[in-house]
Design a protein around this motif. Structure first.
Motif, short mmCIF file in Angstrom:
data_model
loop_
_atom_site.label_atom_id
_atom_site.label_comp_id
_atom_site.label_asym_id
_atom_site.label_seq_id
_atom_site.Cartn_x
_atom_site.Cartn_y
_atom_site.Cartn_z
N GLY A 338 0.78 -1.23 0.00
CA GLY A 338 0.00 0.00 0.00
C GLY A 338 0.81 1.28 0.00
N ARG A 340 1.53 5.51 1.72
CA ARG A 340 1.44 6.46 2.84
C ARG A 340 0.35 7.46 2.45
N ALA A 341 -0.88 7.06 2.72
CA ALA A 341 -2.02 7.77 2.14
C ALA A 341 -2.23 9.18 2.70
N SER A 450 -7.18 0.27 8.87
CA SER A 450 -7.10 0.42 7.42
C SER A 450 -6.34 1.68 7.06
N TRP A 451 -6.01 1.82 5.78
CA TRP A 451 -5.27 3.03 5.36
C TRP A 451 -6.17 4.26 5.41
#
Ligand code: N01
Length: 484
Positions: A338, A340-341, A450-451
């Motif tokens: 994923g 680093r949102a 979650s992200w």
């Protein structure tokens, strides 16, 4: 004094291209897009991993202003979407405004000159009256901090930086991560691999859908010949995205129906009672970004594919050791771990009014007023910034609404009614209080990691209905801004 603003947009993905189109539509031609990549597309440029497919139907995952009748599949492949972005940018003459290979490293606001000075990686400076960050959410790959990762002697590749030189056919592949990406990569690589070991830290609910279904030729031909019908279809799907917002933002029988379907998908596709519990998430379906796949469960049923739910202890030169003491021999490690949102436009260094750094303003996590304006950052706007509806409403729709909202301010700049516009702390705090309150009944808040969650545990999503999004971005409230 009336004059056209000099505008700089960072990023040529969904948000940047939408912004550019809306500027053109309103006669603002003095803009340039600075794009660090070599092509348009944003995530669809950077993500090229095998099996990449959009899990949102293409007839809605497209720009409202650039409908495409003849998608090859109901859920298009990444390659087809990337080509679509290129076609849109070229046909709308946006490409000529883009400087590719141009990474912005910093931007500084001048209180005396009322302008942004933007510096790129090669040291060049660009000056702008209006600075628009269309940098997206999922663009900084998250590399996991796993002991020994650098010691692995084979290739280690993150899915968002896919390397075509990596040989996966006939290889023993370890794939870390079970989000939308991990599930797609496992399904795509399994057929030609010697073995696939899928390291699953937290199992995901996987909704079954026929993701490889082709869009019938007669549908393409009909939509091409009847643009009014195409418009109605798009409107209908947009309305449908409003229903999805409703399902995620408040408990209802509609939410329960989708959740029951997710549970049924697991029960019907993982028949082995010995394996099913290991794949059963301990949180509600829809809490994380929902994974959709028509192939994952079938892929992991194959004898050469295994799912490992024991934690990763360390990576060694020859593979991965898990907490149960087993060593998994591998030739390739794929990180589907994923993004680093919550970085948004960072690692750019942004310095606003009075020398205030964005990092300081965002000390407690990213926050913006109605997704687009940030205190202490005059004449700076984000498109698909903090709290954007990545988990519910069409991103293209949200980006276009935001772009039109920004253009509302630009018209006033052009008419000489304002030189600077900066959202107040109070209005931003008030908006964020409303957001926090509204996240209470959302499904994202039901106990999963979650992200969507920031470091402090806040849900960085749009917790309201689609109608609220439309209303908030269709009005400008002068009291919420310092205007000079
Ligand atoms: O990333 P993710 P993604 N050790 O953050 C695991 C969009 N997207 O790239 O859940 C072991 O969802 C982590 O485990 P856990 C879509 O919005 C869209 O898959 O934290 N595991 C998780 O399983 C999506 O949601 C499409 O326990 C580690 C995984 O890595 C978003 O992109 C296609 C770990 C990360 O999952 C991101 O999806 C693909 C570690 N140290 C993606 N660190 C479409 O089709 C992390 N993980 C539109």
């Amino acid at each position: 004094m009336s004059r056209d603003p000099r505008i700089v947009i960072v990023g040529a993905g969904v948000a940047g291209l939408t912004m550019a189109h809306v500027l053109d539509d309103n006669g603002f031609t003095d803009y340039q897009i600075l794009e660090k990549g070599s092509d348009v597309g944003g995530v669809w440029h950077w993500n090229r991993y095998p099996g990449l497919t959009c899990d949102v139907p293409s007839q809605i995952y497209q720009f409202g202003f650039a409908p495409k009748a003849d998608w090859g599949r109901i859920w298009a492949t990444g390659a087809e979407i990337a080509e679509y972005f290129r076609d849109v940018a070229d046909s709308l003459h946006i490409t000529e405004h883009i400087r590719f290979g141009t990474e912005v490293v910093s931007a500084e606001w001048s209180d005396t000159d009322n302008e942004w000075s933007i510096t790129t990686r090669d040291g060049a400076a660009v000056v702008a009256d209006i600075f628009i960050c269309a940098t997206g959410v999922l663009h900084n790959p998250a590399i996991p901090d796993i002991a020994g990762l650098e010691s692995f002697t084979g290739p280690v590749v993150h899915t968002a930086r896919w390397d075509d030189a990596v040989v996966t056919d006939g290889a023993r592949i370890g794939i870390i991560g079970t989000g939308s990406t991990g599930v797609q990569v496992v399904s795509a690589l399994a057929p030609a691999a010697r073995s696939v070991t899928h390291f699953v830290r937290s199992p995901q609910w996987v909704l079954w859908a026929p993701m490889r279904m082709r869009q019938p030729a007669f549908v393409s031909s009909l939509l091409r010949r009847a643009p009014w019908l195409h418009d109605r279809l798009y409107d209908g799907l947009l309305w449908g995205s409003g229903i999805l917002a409703d399902i995620t933002t408040r408990p209802s029988w509609r939410r329960r129906l989708v959740q029951d379907y997710a549970r049924l998908c697991l029960r019907l596709q993982v028949r082995d009672p010995a394996i099913r519990p290991t794949l059963q998430p301990d949180y509600e379906p829809l809490c994380k970004r929902q994974v959709v796949s028509g192939t994952y469960y079938a892929a992991i049923r194959q004898p050469h594919v295994s799912v490992v739910t024991d934690g990763i202890d360390r990576v060694t030169p020859s593979g991965i050791d898990t907490a149960d003491g087993i060593h998994h021999d591998l030739d390739v490690i794929i990180l589907a771990t994923g993004f680093r949102a919550h970085d948004y436009m960072r690692p750019m260094t942004i310095t606003g009014r009075g020398g205030r750094a964005l990092d300081e303003v965002w000390d407690d996590g990213p926050r913006a007023y109605r997704m687009t304006a940030i205190p202490d950052m005059p004449n700076l706007f984000t498109v698909l910034g903090p709290n954007s509806p990545t988990g519910s409403i069409s991103l293209q729709y949200s980006a276009e609404l935001t772009a039109k909202y920004i253009v509302g301010w630009l018209h006033r700049f052009r008419r000489g009614e304002l030189t600077t516009v900066e959202v107040t702390e109070e209005a931003t705090d008030e908006f964020n209080r409303e957001v926090t309150e509204a996240t209470g009944p959302t499904v994202w808040n039901t106990g999963c990691n979650s992200w969507y969650l920031t470091e402090s545990g806040a849900v960085d999503l749009w917790p309201f209905q689609k109608s609220t999004l439309t209303r908030m971005l269709s009005e400008t409230v002068d009291d919420h801004f310092h205007i000079t």
